[in-house]
Design a protein around this motif. Structure first.
Motif, short mmCIF file in Angstrom:
data_model
loop_
_atom_site.label_atom_id
_atom_site.label_comp_id
_atom_site.label_asym_id
_atom_site.label_seq_id
_atom_site.Cartn_x
_atom_site.Cartn_y
_atom_site.Cartn_z
N GLU A 36 38.17 22.09 30.85
CA GLU A 36 39.06 21.03 31.38
C GLU A 36 40.22 21.64 32.17
OE1 GLU A 36 41.62 19.35 28.51
OE2 GLU A 36 42.27 17.69 29.78
N TYR A 37 40.81 22.67 31.58
CA TYR A 37 41.94 23.33 32.23
C TYR A 37 41.50 23.99 33.53
CZ TYR A 37 45.71 26.74 32.93
OH TYR A 37 46.71 27.51 33.45
N ALA B 200 41.05 21.61 36.29
CA ALA B 200 42.33 21.17 36.84
C ALA B 200 42.96 22.26 37.71
CB ALA B 200 43.28 20.78 35.70
N MET B 201 42.76 23.51 37.30
CA MET B 201 43.36 24.61 38.04
C MET B 201 42.66 24.89 39.36
SD MET B 201 46.02 25.43 36.49
CE MET B 201 46.14 23.78 35.79
N GLU C 140 44.62 26.30 42.52
CA GLU C 140 44.39 27.61 43.13
C GLU C 140 43.94 27.46 44.58
OE1 GLU C 140 45.34 30.45 42.00
OE2 GLU C 140 45.92 29.62 40.06
N VAL D 227 38.08 30.61 24.77
CA VAL D 227 39.27 30.44 23.95
C VAL D 227 40.55 30.64 24.75
CG1 VAL D 227 38.23 31.00 21.73
CG2 VAL D 227 39.15 32.86 23.15
N PHE D 228 40.45 31.32 25.87
CA PHE D 228 41.65 31.53 26.68
C PHE D 228 41.94 30.32 27.57
CE2 PHE D 228 43.74 32.98 30.60
CZ PHE D 228 44.92 33.44 30.06
N ALA D 229 40.91 29.76 28.16
CA ALA D 229 41.10 28.64 29.08
C ALA D 229 39.89 27.72 29.01
CB ALA D 229 41.29 29.17 30.51
N SER D 230 40.14 26.47 28.66
CA SER D 230 39.03 25.53 28.49
C SER D 230 38.46 25.11 29.84
CB SER D 230 39.53 24.28 27.76
OG SER D 230 40.42 23.57 28.60
N HIS E 235 42.59 36.62 34.23
CA HIS E 235 42.66 36.78 32.77
C HIS E 235 43.57 37.96 32.47
CE1 HIS E 235 41.61 37.39 28.59
NE2 HIS E 235 40.91 36.26 28.62
N PRO E 236 44.53 37.78 31.54
CA PRO E 236 45.48 38.87 31.32
C PRO E 236 44.83 40.13 30.75
CG PRO E 236 45.80 37.11 29.70
CD PRO E 236 44.84 36.60 30.72
N ALA E 237 43.69 40.00 30.09
CA ALA E 237 43.06 41.18 29.50
C ALA E 237 42.31 42.00 30.54
CB ALA E 237 42.10 40.77 28.37
N THR E 238 41.68 41.35 31.49
CA THR E 238 40.74 42.04 32.36
C THR E 238 41.05 41.89 33.84
OG1 THR E 238 39.42 40.04 32.38
CG2 THR E 238 38.82 41.72 30.76
N SER E 239 41.89 40.96 34.18
CA SER E 239 42.14 40.58 35.57
C SER E 239 40.93 39.91 36.22
CB SER E 239 42.60 41.76 36.45
OG SER E 239 43.86 42.19 36.03
N MET F 18 43.71 32.78 39.30
CA MET F 18 44.39 32.94 38.04
C MET F 18 43.58 34.00 37.31
SD MET F 18 45.12 30.26 34.97
CE MET F 18 46.55 29.57 35.79
#
Lengths: 783, 295
Positions: B271-272, B275-276, B280, B266-269, B192-196, B190
């Motif tokens: 906890e998230y 879970a991911m 993935e 702030v983009f992905a905690s 990050h939309p800003a940096t990949s 997954m």
């Protein structure tokens, strides 16, 4: 020539220089003896300045001067706010260019170092010692108005900057009589405009003449000169502002900033040219932000789905100070368009402008209208769910029927022209809307979640009649002017007071003038952006450049044509009434062989060997155009999204933009504007967010954390259009610079919520990041 | 973006670079400069001397010998993404290199620089870990014969931006066994939309015989200090037929392999991201085994 170039998608004449490094931006300007400025900015959101020690910095290598707030006191006036909505009890707080006693947001300037090069200036910044006493801070606009919140300005109790209420019709009655009321809470998150070119200023003071020349990254150099005059105390005739090449703005280069005034101050003090250019990180903190509303909104309707009322209560974050046009954005540009494209009987906007310890906000592409469109269209979708009807059909039911010569809406505006339904049909047909709904139902049975968002919008732009500007508290006029001049050889030069900065109007203006005067498009040069050689104008914003700016050119060109016709009659020895114009030629009625070209007339007028009695030499004209009304582009947008329920990931599968901006001068440029606007709007829906932590620190203060839209994350944008001319400007054109961002945020948002409806999700705060979507799915209701 | 003043030296050989390193305390090696220079320009770090190894050709190049793929530390991401040797023998690395940054970054950024920087959000450490890569490191002893040592990817990464590289050592090459016909490798992330950069990245190398998984190397990264091997996931996969049910029940075990040191922002905690990780990992195995097409 017999074919008009109006309507032809010719290539942008700007591009060769822009894409080969041939343009001279402000930061490219190099002057002999130039010095470089760097700003020391507050790291704190709110703090008292006990003392500033500049001793080491002053003595550092290469440093020529260090100035603090004490040095500008009594020399530079405060940075003005130029939009004061009437009846709003606006508190015009003082905004010193350099903070002296208190800093009110992270990024507030506290000192400037001027050195022989920029590295030395940056090194010296680290040697300045500021003794801060940190004060409590608040960045959320609703929280800032709560009792006990940290207070920013003594003159503004409860941090209230203004309170603006605008009501059309009787909303109380509409809501009491409603069969159905739907409500929502909408967070229009803070956004950070990021033009490709950072802000920059070069100031050079000529002591002998008392003249200041200022290169500035401005969307409106004449307004910049006007406000620079107020700040510096110099007469406007002693200030020249140059903004001929500006690399994008999106509204963020409308304001006059402290930085260019500080740079001017430094040059005036030192008698040498001074350059300041923002780093990208500096831009994140100190260039205006956009949006930042906390909104409580509701819509009233009958059981049959007739929308009868819309009302809001809004806390609009203004940031620490009022930016140039900031207060106009959540008020005039927002609350007056609550009818959208629908016939709604009553609307009310109740808007608090709020100070907070954050970067000031101002116009950002769409400016107030994306927020208004969002709340209307969000509420329509909620209403459709409540009534169990198809959201597209519910919209259709409420659309204003076709009108050609004006339509009054209850919010107080008169729409110019509109024919909404055919464009909606075109978009729904192109998308095969019913097939999409069937696909959605099938996918849901298999546990996959796709969603469809349909938005109908109507926007106000082409700002605007000056009388209205005055009535709504805008501190200037909104007309435009142009000088059109024939050179002796028949080539044409146009000087415009408006100031495009990447949109392509050098090309479209040339197309217009080429058609009007019957000369080749390459024989027309458009000059703009320098107050020393262009007539007064109010600038490029509010999708007004073509509808207002080109209006002035057309009128000037027509004046010239008439003069040339009279000269042709004289030289053809024909009666004036017998000479007619066609495609660049003047000929005698009935004797087409007897003709003169407009270029010949340019030569003859300029040499002035044989003019009719009383005719002045030369062939040029100036014109001022003050539009009688705004223009109102409209359209229907549709998005299809797929949401992965396992990880919350959203893919925008299709995006269809149907826009009617009237006749299109250059369809390629129109399409480019639509693409850019749509992408910027999707950025708000999915990725962009200026996040402050509890101490007022900007957490997403760089490109590493602030996610701008990227090409590989976006679908092909399918662009459709209809043509409904505006009845009141010379070309019938409307604006298109902001339509995309006005419509696309809510279109994608609605599509995502539509996808997740079977999972019990009713709302998610933007941006719709995977985690927020995933959390909402897990909770099965709005997060 | 204005760095503090620094000295610049261009080394012409590895031994010269090492000598410069040992003679200049605080000096840093400059490879592609795509991690170090931004940090310097943002004044997050101040380096007295940069030793540019860009001109040392012996550090470049890709070769395959005795079933070992060898990549010089100075090889750019673009060169890896354009190499058939990599594509045919380590497709997972080839694809990952192509997904790094954008063309400008890939043209300048190097595999050695990336690994030495050890950014937890980088993709390559996770991929090299599941590929069981070995890193060749040259130190001061390198002036004489035998001054180099080899460290496995499992031992090289110590913490965020921290590796086993000593102060006066340079990473010179990366070696890994080529993938065999019965090995399936994949990296899923997954971004990050800003940096990949990886919010969560998952790499797998699975050996399959007669539909049964006989060996597995599994790791996740992007949100842990260093890429984390999924040892219990590996154990659960080995001996199993790789069907959806077995993959799901194995990948969920990654939670047990993750320590308590899990990052969030702030983009992905955290906890998230935790879970991911399982999701993935599942994606990676589905793609590696071809099950993704049926899903």
């Amino acid at each position: 020539m017999t074919t008009r170039i109006f309507g032809s998608g010719i290539r942008r004449r700007e591009d060769p220089r822009l894409i080969t490094g041939g343009a001279t931006y402000t930061d490219d300007v190099q002057l002999p003896g130039m010095l470089y400025a760097a700003m020391l900015r507050s790291p704190h959101a709110h703090a008292k300045i006990n003392s500033i020690d500049i001793t080491s910095a002053v003595g550092a290598r290469g440093v020529v001067a260090v100035y603090t707030g004490a040095d500008i006191e009594g020399v530079l006036n405060g940075i003005p706010c130029a939009w004061v909505p009437p009846g709003a009890d606006l508190v015009a707080v003082t905004h010193p260019a350099i903070a002296k006693d208190v800093v009110r947001y992270q990024g507030d300037a506290v000192a400037v170092v001027v050195a022989e090069d920029r590295y030395q200036a940056e090194d010296a910044l680290e040697l300045i010692n500021v003794d801060y006493e940190i004060l409590p801070s608040v960045t959320n606009p609703e929280a800032a108005m709560k009792p006990g919140a940290p207070q920013l300005h003594e003159d503004a109790p409860n941090n209230q900057a203004f309170h603006w209420v605008s009501e059309g019709g009787d909303t109380e009655a509409a809501f009491s009589a409603a069969d159905v009321i739907v409500k929502d809470t909408i967070i229009q998150q803070r956004l950070i405009p990021n033009a490709m070119e950072p802000r920059s200023a070069v100031a050079t003071w000529t002591k002998a003449t008392g003249e200041l020349t200022l290169w500035s990254t401005s969307q409106n150099p004449h307004i910049c000169r006007f406000l620079a005059s107020l700040v510096t105390g110099l007469g406007e005739h002693k200030i020249r502002v140059i903004a001929t090449e500006v690399g994008g703005g999106f509204g963020s280069k409308i304001p006059v900033y402290a930085d260019e005034m500080i740079t001017s101050f430094c040059s005036m003090q030192l008698g040498r040219p001074v350059k300041w250019t923002a780093t990208r990180s500096e831009g994140f903190q100190s260039t205006i932000h956009g949006r930042d509303h906390v909104e409580y909104v509701e819509m009233a309707a009958t059981q049959e789905g007739k929308i009868t009322g819309v009302r809001s209560k809004i806390y609009a974050g203004m940031g620490a100070y009022l930016s140039t046009a900031g207060p106009g954005v959540p008020t005039i540009l927002h609350g007056l368009i609550y009818c959208g494209p629908y016939d709604i009987g009553a609307t009310k906007a109740d808007v608090y402008g709020v100070f907070s310890n954050a970067t000031p906000t101002d116009a950002y592409r769409g400016a107030g209208r994306p927020e208004a469109t969002f709340l209307i269209e969000r509420l329509v979708d909620l209403l459709a769910v409540e009534l169990g009807t198809d959201p597209a059909e519910l919209r259709r039911k409420n659309l204003i029927p076709k009108f050609e010569e004006g339509h009054d809406v209850i919010s107080g505006l008169t729409y110019d022209s509109g024919d909404y339904e055919p464009l909606m049909d075109m978009v729904l047909g192109h998308a095969d809307y019913s097939a999409l709904r069937q696909e959605q139902a099938q996918m849901r049975e298999n546990g996959h979640y796709m969603g469809i968002g349909v938005t109908c919008y109507n926007e106000i732009c082409g700002l605007g009649p000056s009388q209205v500007a005055g009535a709504v508290g805008f501190g200037g006029g909104l007309w435009e002017s142009a000088i059109v001049r024939f050179h002796p050889t028949g080539k044409v030069h146009v000087y415009s007071g408006i100031s495009p900065h990447g949109q392509g109007e050098e090309t479209t203006f040339a197309q217009i003038v080429s058609d009007e005067l019957g000369v080749d498009v390459d024989d027309v040069t458009i000059t703009h952006g320098d107050t020393s050689n262009t007539p007064m104008g109010w600038g490029t914003y509010g999708s007004r450049t073509t509808s207002v700016g080109a209006g002035a050119m057309v009128i000037a060109a027509r004046k010239i044509k008439e003069k040339a016709r009279l000269l042709a009659a004289h030289l053809l020895e024909a009666a004036e009434s017998d000479v007619e114009y066609r495609d660049g030629q003047f000929s005698v009625k009935g004797s087409p062989d007897q003709s003169k070209s407009i270029q010949e007339m340019a030569t003859m007028a300029n040499v002035a060997w044989n003019l009719p009695e009383g005719m002045e030499p030369g062939l040029e004209a100036s014109a001022f155009y003050d539009p009688p009304n705004f223009v109102y582009p409209f359209g229907t947008h549709l998005a299809v999204v797929d949401v992965d329920k396992d990880n919350g990931h959203i893919v925008v599968r299709r995006y269809i933009a149907g826009d009617d901006c009237g006749p299109q001068i250059n369809p390629m440029i129109v399409e480019g504007q639509v693409h850019g606007g749509v992408v910027q709007g999707i950025g708000q829906a999915l990725w962009e967010h200026a996040i402050y932590d509890d101490n007022g620190q900007l957490v997403t203060g760089s490109m590493t954390d602030y996610a701008l839209p990227r090409a590989h994350l976006l679908p092909n944008i399918e662009s459709l259009s209809t043509v409904t001319p505006s009845p009141h400007n010379p070309l019938g054109v409307k604006g298109v610079g902001e339509t995309g961002s006005i419509a696309s945020t809510v279109t994608v948002y609605n599509a995502v919520i539509d996808a997740l409806r079977p999972l019990g999700v009713t709302r998610i705060d933007m941006p719709l990041t995977p985690e927020k979507v995933w959390q909402a799915i897990r909770q099965g209701h709005g997060s | 973006m204005f760095a503090t003043e620094f000295e610049y030296q261009r080394a012409t050989s590895v031994s010269e670079a090492i000598q410069l390193l040992s003679n200049n305390p605080g000096a840093k090696i400059l490879a592609g400069g795509h991690s170090l220079l931004p940090m310097m320009k943002l004044r997050l770090t101040s380096i007295p001397m940069l030793i540019d190894i860009g001109g040392i050709n012996e550090l470049r190049g890709i070769s395959v010998e005795n079933n070992i793929l060898r990549i010089g530390a100075l090889t750019t991401h673009a060169e890896i993404a354009e190499s058939y040797d990599v594509k045919d023998n380590a497709g997972i690395l080839w694809e990952t290199a192509y997904g790094i940054g954008d063309p400008q970054v890939r043209n300048r950024g190097t595999i050695g620089g990336n690994i030495s920087h050890a950014d937890p959000a980088s993709d390559l450490p996770t991929v090299l870990k599941v590929m069981d890569a070995k890193f060749t490191i040259q130190g001061t002893g390198g002036l004489m014969r035998g001054g180099s040592r080899v460290v496995s990817a499992d031992d090289f990464f110590i913490g965020p931006f921290e590796t086993d590289l000593g102060e006066n050592e340079i990473l010179t090459a990366i070696e890994m066994p080529v993938l065999m016909a019965n090995q399936h490798a994949e990296y899923a992330k997954m971004a990050h939309p800003a940096t990949s950069f990886a919010v969560v990245g998952a790499g797998v190398v699975l050996t399959v015989e007669d539909d049964v998984c006989t060996a597995a190397r599994v790791a996740v990264g992007g949100f842990t200090p260093v890429p984390t091997r999924g040892l219990t996931v590996e154990q659960a996969l080995i001996g199993k037929v790789l069907n959806e049910e077995n993959i799901a029940s194995a990948t969920i075990l990654i939670h047990g392999d993750l320590g308590s040191d899990v990052f969030g922002d702030v983009f992905a905690s955290a906890e998230y991201r935790q879970a991911m990780a399982a999701i993935e990992l599942k994606h990676a195995i589905f793609h590696a085994t071809g099950l993704a097409h049926h899903n």
